[in-house]
Scaffold this active site. Structure first.
Site, PDB file in Angstrom:
ATOM      1  N   LEU A  80       0.845  -1.193   0.000  1.00  0.00           N
ATOM      2  CA  LEU A  80       0.000   0.000   0.000  1.00  0.00           C
ATOM      3  C   LEU A  80       0.884   1.248   0.000  1.00  0.00           C
ATOM      4  O   LEU A  80       0.711   2.153   0.800  1.00  0.00           O
ATOM      5  CB  LEU A  80      -0.947  -0.004   1.207  1.00  0.00           C
ATOM      6  CG  LEU A  80      -2.084   1.027   1.207  1.00  0.00           C
ATOM      7  CD1 LEU A  80      -2.978   0.862  -0.005  1.00  0.00           C
ATOM      8  CD2 LEU A  80      -2.905   0.932   2.497  1.00  0.00           C
ATOM      9  N   LYS A 115      12.854  -3.199 -18.740  1.00  0.00           N
ATOM     10  CA  LYS A 115      11.662  -2.861 -19.525  1.00  0.00           C
ATOM     11  C   LYS A 115      11.825  -3.284 -20.985  1.00  0.00           C
ATOM     12  O   LYS A 115      10.863  -3.728 -21.614  1.00  0.00           O
ATOM     13  CB  LYS A 115      11.388  -1.363 -19.419  1.00  0.00           C
ATOM     14  CG  LYS A 115      10.968  -0.944 -18.006  1.00  0.00           C
ATOM     15  CD  LYS A 115      10.946   0.558 -17.832  1.00  0.00           C
ATOM     16  CE  LYS A 115      10.562   0.943 -16.419  1.00  0.00           C
ATOM     17  NZ  LYS A 115      10.649   2.383 -16.160  1.00  0.00           N
ATOM     18  N   LYS A 137       8.347  -4.657 -12.653  1.00  0.00           N
ATOM     19  CA  LYS A 137       9.155  -4.862 -13.864  1.00  0.00           C
ATOM     20  C   LYS A 137      10.377  -5.731 -13.601  1.00  0.00           C
ATOM     21  O   LYS A 137      10.753  -6.558 -14.431  1.00  0.00           O
ATOM     22  CB  LYS A 137       9.588  -3.520 -14.448  1.00  0.00           C
ATOM     23  CG  LYS A 137      10.427  -2.702 -13.501  1.00  0.00           C
ATOM     24  CD  LYS A 137      10.755  -1.343 -14.040  1.00  0.00           C
ATOM     25  CE  LYS A 137      11.487  -0.510 -12.998  1.00  0.00           C
ATOM     26  NZ  LYS A 137      10.709  -0.266 -11.769  1.00  0.00           N
TER      27      LYS A 137
END
EC number: 1.1.1.3
Length: 426
Positions: free
Chosen positions: A11, A205, A105
């Site tokens: 969170l 990425k 990622k």
């Protein structure tokens, strides 16, 4: 209306953004999916930490079993980051029959294939649109909109931190160190920025983008990765005078039957669309055999932009659940592709060299270029300290193999030093 319960693991900035967007856009999401989406349980490391989001009606716990053992929770969003223990947690969630959405990622680049196999074996879904380029929906676009096209190249600016730093150097004349400090002050760079400035984040990425574009699994240890931590302001300034902007680009390209992938600073012509992408923004250019060049631009990071991509996955998964079409995989394109031969990878290069400011030095450089079968397109010389000259060269197209030989021959000289060698986008 049937209710789909969601669990969150983490969170932080992104997790809070997901919760905020789910709450504020409930009516629109229900209209699109035909389902009511509700966050039931959130797992965090410290339940006593002050939170800035409304947690009314949500169970906050440090026990993962509260999600794992709850049959009502069908979708779990992992936004804790890192490879471990995220990999083990996602594996357990998939094996427990939960559909997983992640923005991780690092994990997808390193273990995405293994996790996708687990998802297939358990007839669950693993989605990760937010793992590349933040708020730009590039992965789903490649899966859906380029499904019938033959993708030739994917390149772009996929790291906002390095793009911000280079923009500050280019537009405001700041040194790398000054620009990095500014990026850290504004929250665009971490206290330890290594993953960003060394090009590792961008490389992860590009591995994911290559999976979608070419159906191939590249590995970080076989990619050439150069960051921006050694980029000098002199070279950025000189590049601008020559009509170029220095950008950290990830490039993945088909060359004959192979694939070439690299992350490195590149001189981009000032009139090229990628040269106009500034500060923390990202852009991905996809070149298809049929469609040609297409550019996707937007914020590459941040809580709400990334959360928007996470919500895209949640909505897609909700539709899958409603239609009974789960277990099909986010990206099913797989081919056997080899790495391209360095002799076939051709680019012009910008070379920055230091040499004694005496007659005969340029002849020595010219002889080395002749030895490797390469030639100059443009040469600029400026005065340097201690009776040395700085020479900037733009070559005609030469291969990676020629560049490697050039570095070897220059290293063997006593007085000519290669300071930088960057590709030039033509």
């Amino acid at each position: 209306m049937e209710d789909i319960k969601i669990g969150l693991v983490g969170l932080g900035t992104v997790g809070s953004g997901v919760l905020q967007m789910l709450t504020s856009n409930q009516d629109k999401i229900a209209n699109i999916t035909g389902r009511s989406l509700t966050v039931k349980t959130i797992v965090v490391h410290n339940i006593d930490k002050p939170r800035t989001v409304d947690l009314t009606g949500i169970q906050l716990t440090s026990d993962l079993n509260a999600i794992m053992d709850d049959p009502e929770i069908q979708i779990v969003v992992e936004v804790m980051g890192g490879i471990h223990p995220a990999k083990e947690i996602i594996t357990q969630l998939l094996q427990a029959g939960k559909h997983v959405v992640t923005a991780n990622k690092d994990l997808i680049a390193n273990a995405g294939e293994e996790l996708a196999t687990t998802a297939r074996d358990t007839h669950t879904d693993l989605m990760y649109e937010a793992s590349v380029a933040g708020g730009i929906p590039i992965l789903r676009t490649i899966v859906n909109s380029f499904a019938a096209d033959h993708i030739l190249e994917v390149k772009g600016i996929v790291n906002g931190t390095t793009n911000y730093i280079l923009t500050q150097m280019q537009q405001h004349g700041r040194s790398y160190e000054e620009a990095l400090q500014q990026a850290q002050k504004l929250g665009f760079a971490e206290a330890d920025p290594t993953n960003d400035v060394a090009g590792i984040d961008a490389a992860y990425k590009m591995i994911i983008l290559s999976q979608f574009a070419f159906g191939t699994q590249l590995s970080l240890d076989k990619m050439a990765v150069t960051g921006i931590d050694n980029v000098q302001l002199d070279d950025v300034t000189q590049a601008a005078e020559l009509g170029y902007t220095v950008k950290l680009l990830g490039v993945a390209k088909r060359i004959d039957d192979g694939v070439f992938a690299e992350v490195a600073p590149v001189l981009v012509p000032s009139d090229h669309p990628l040269a106009t992408i500034n500060n923390e923004n990202n852009a991905v250019m996809v070149t298809g055999q049929a469609v040609g060049e297409t550019l996707f631009y937007g914020p590459g990071a941040g809580g709400l932009p990334t959360a928007n991509s996470v919500l895209s996955d949640i909505i897609s998964e909700s539709k899958n659940i409603a239609l009974g079409t789960t277990g099909n995989g986010f990206n099913n394109y797989q081919t056997q592709t080899q790495y391209a031969d360095p002799a076939d990878i051709l680019y012009p290069y910008y070379l920055s060299l230091s040499m004694p400011d005496i007659p005969g030095q340029m002849l020595k450089l010219t002889q080395i270029m002749t030895n490797i079968g390469a030639s100059f397109k443009q040469i600029v010389q400026t005065d340097g300290p201690e009776q040395r000259a700085k020479v900037m060269v733009i070559t005609h197209a030469m291969s990676k193999a020629q560049l490697a030989e050039l570095k070897i021959q220059l290293a063997a000289t006593d007085d000519v030093t290669l300071l930088a060698a960057y590709k030039v986008l033509d």
